[in-house]
Design an enzyme around this catalytic site. Structure first.
Site, PDB file in Angstrom:
ATOM      1  CG  ASN A 110      15.888  21.638   6.091  1.00  0.00           C
ATOM      2  OD1 ASN A 110      16.128  20.599   6.718  1.00  0.00           O
ATOM      3  ND2 ASN A 110      16.377  22.822   6.441  1.00  0.00           N
ATOM      4  CD1 TRP A 111      10.633  17.322   5.574  1.00  0.00           C
ATOM      5  CD2 TRP A 111      10.944  15.148   6.001  1.00  0.00           C
ATOM      6  NE1 TRP A 111       9.841  16.599   4.715  1.00  0.00           N
ATOM      7  CE2 TRP A 111      10.015  15.261   4.957  1.00  0.00           C
ATOM      8  CE3 TRP A 111      11.306  13.880   6.440  1.00  0.00           C
ATOM      9  CZ2 TRP A 111       9.425  14.159   4.344  1.00  0.00           C
ATOM     10  CZ3 TRP A 111      10.732  12.768   5.836  1.00  0.00           C
ATOM     11  CH2 TRP A 111       9.804  12.913   4.794  1.00  0.00           C
ATOM     12  CE  LYS A 112      14.269  24.233   8.953  1.00  0.00           C
ATOM     13  NZ  LYS A 112      14.092  25.609   9.369  1.00  0.00           N
ATOM     14  CG  HIS A 126      19.765  25.382   7.317  1.00  0.00           C
ATOM     15  ND1 HIS A 126      19.362  25.975   8.496  1.00  0.00           N
ATOM     16  CD2 HIS A 126      18.693  25.387   6.496  1.00  0.00           C
ATOM     17  CE1 HIS A 126      18.087  26.325   8.375  1.00  0.00           C
ATOM     18  NE2 HIS A 126      17.654  25.978   7.173  1.00  0.00           N
ATOM     19  CD  GLU A 181      17.048  25.922  11.394  1.00  0.00           C
ATOM     20  OE1 GLU A 181      17.089  24.702  11.172  1.00  0.00           O
ATOM     21  OE2 GLU A 181      16.055  26.629  11.108  1.00  0.00           O
ATOM     22  CD  GLU A 237      17.010  28.252   3.630  1.00  0.00           C
ATOM     23  OE1 GLU A 237      15.917  27.741   3.380  1.00  0.00           O
ATOM     24  OE2 GLU A 237      17.752  27.865   4.548  1.00  0.00           O
ATOM     25  N   GLY A 287      11.100  30.095   9.362  1.00  0.00           N
ATOM     26  CA  GLY A 287      10.239  29.640  10.447  1.00  0.00           C
ATOM     27  C   GLY A 287       9.451  30.743  11.125  1.00  0.00           C
ATOM     28  CB  SER A 336       8.010  31.958   5.813  1.00  0.00           C
ATOM     29  OG  SER A 336       8.452  31.961   7.158  1.00  0.00           O
ATOM     30  N   GLY A 367      10.974  24.452   4.778  1.00  0.00           N
ATOM     31  CA  GLY A 367      11.042  23.819   6.097  1.00  0.00           C
ATOM     32  C   GLY A 367       9.658  23.407   6.553  1.00  0.00           C
ATOM     33  N   GLY A 368       9.031  24.251   7.379  1.00  0.00           N
ATOM     34  CA  GLY A 368       7.751  23.924   8.014  1.00  0.00           C
ATOM     35  C   GLY A 368       6.698  23.357   7.070  1.00  0.00           C
TER      36      GLY A 368
HETATM   37  P1  PGA Z   1      10.842  27.459   6.815  1.00  0.00           P
HETATM   38  O1  PGA Z   1      12.376  26.921   6.809  1.00  0.00           O
HETATM   39  O2  PGA Z   1      10.240  27.075   5.484  1.00  0.00           O
HETATM   40  O3  PGA Z   1      10.196  26.726   7.962  1.00  0.00           O
HETATM   41  O4  PGA Z   1      10.897  28.925   7.017  1.00  0.00           O
HETATM   42  C1  PGA Z   1      13.175  26.999   5.658  1.00  0.00           C
HETATM   43  C2  PGA Z   1      14.539  26.429   5.948  1.00  0.00           C
HETATM   44  O5  PGA Z   1      15.045  26.577   7.063  1.00  0.00           O
HETATM   45  O6  PGA Z   1      15.162  25.813   5.058  1.00  0.00           O
END
Ligand code: PGA
Length: 252
Positions: free
Chosen positions: A9-11, A95, A97, A167, A173, A213, A234-235
């Site tokens: 997930n590159w956001k 998600h 966010e 999640e 993050g 994470s 994500g990251g």
């Molecule tokens: P993260 O994000 O790996 O940076 O914690 C995961 C996500 O939001 O899907």
């Protein structure tokens, strides 16, 4: 047997050019990897660029959100058919966010899920508790609410097309991932909920990813748990080497 699925997930990261360079490098890195399904979820403007690199390969394309209407006066929104036509197989829905910053609710998640399934996209439905909810011992209640309301009215035959991503918001993050045992406890609970609603056969076939994470050095421990079937990353999905290492570490 459930095939693990790792999705990046590159956001709101990577321009179309950066995204297509990444996809080419990832293809070189992962050309021989079998036994794990891989998806990249770039921002909308980069979908076509990534698709032109990965089309026909074993890496699938996904989007980060979708609208439930087919077309019309919905400024800023993107439909299922647009995503399909851009090469997407998957779409992330709900998600945290989106829930936290953009007013996503269980009801909108449910509408998006139904639209995605109807139009032939595989949804990755995200669920998970905030830090305050965990502190108040509400984790199971919140997850049950997200699962029950998100999946309301979904037909049995569609359930196998859905991936669920647990999640915990406190792990996203932050560098603080849930321990394999903490994650497994909730994954097991989610599978129990699915068993109650859809029966054992369907519940056993549904993949439940962990997200929050995930890194090359913790993916193996998480994947060693019986109910963890992959990761939404994500990251660590923004770097070719670390994403490729996570994919390799996800093999059961
Ligand atoms: P993260 O994000 O790996 O940076 O914690 C995961 C996500 O939001 O899907």
């Amino acid at each position: 047997m459930r095939i693990p699925i790792i999705a990046g997930n590159w956001k709101m990261n990577k321009t179309p050019n950066e995204a297509s360079e990444f996809a080419s490098a990832l293809l070189r890195e992962l050309s021989n990897e079998e036994g794990v399904e891989i998806a990249l979820c770039p921002a909308y403007p980069a979908l076509l660029a990534v698709n032109s690199v990965i089309a026909g390969s074993r890496i699938k394309l996904g989007a980060q959100d979708v609208h439930w209407e087919h077309s019309g006066a919905y400024t800023g929104e993107v439909s299922v058919s647009m995503l399909k036509d851009s090469g997407c197989s998957y779409v992330i829905i709900g998600h945290s966010e989106r829930r936290q910053y953009f007013g996503e609710t269980n009801e909108s998640v449910n509408k998006k899920l139904k639209a995605a399934l109807k139009g032939g996209l595989f949804p990755i439905m995200c669920v998970g508790e905030t830090p305050a909810q965990r502190k108040d011992n509400k984790t199971f209640d919140v997850v049950k609410d997200h699962i029950d309301a998100g999946l309301a009215g979904i037909r049995e035959q569609d359930m196998e097309k859905i991936v669920i991503a647990y999640e915990p918001v406190w792990a996203i993050g932050t560098g603080v991932n849930a321990t394999p045992d903490e994650a497994q406890e909730v994954h097991r609970y989610i599978r129990e909920l699915l068993t109650k609603s859809y029966g054992d056969k369907i519940a056993q076939s549904i993949r439940i990813q962990y997200g929050g994470s995930v890194k090359p050095d913790n993916v193996k421990g998480l994947m060693s748990q019986p109910d963890i079937d992959g990761a939404l990353v994500g990251g660590a999905s923004l770097d070719v080497k670390s994403f490729a290492e996570i994919v390799r570490g996800a093999k059961k």
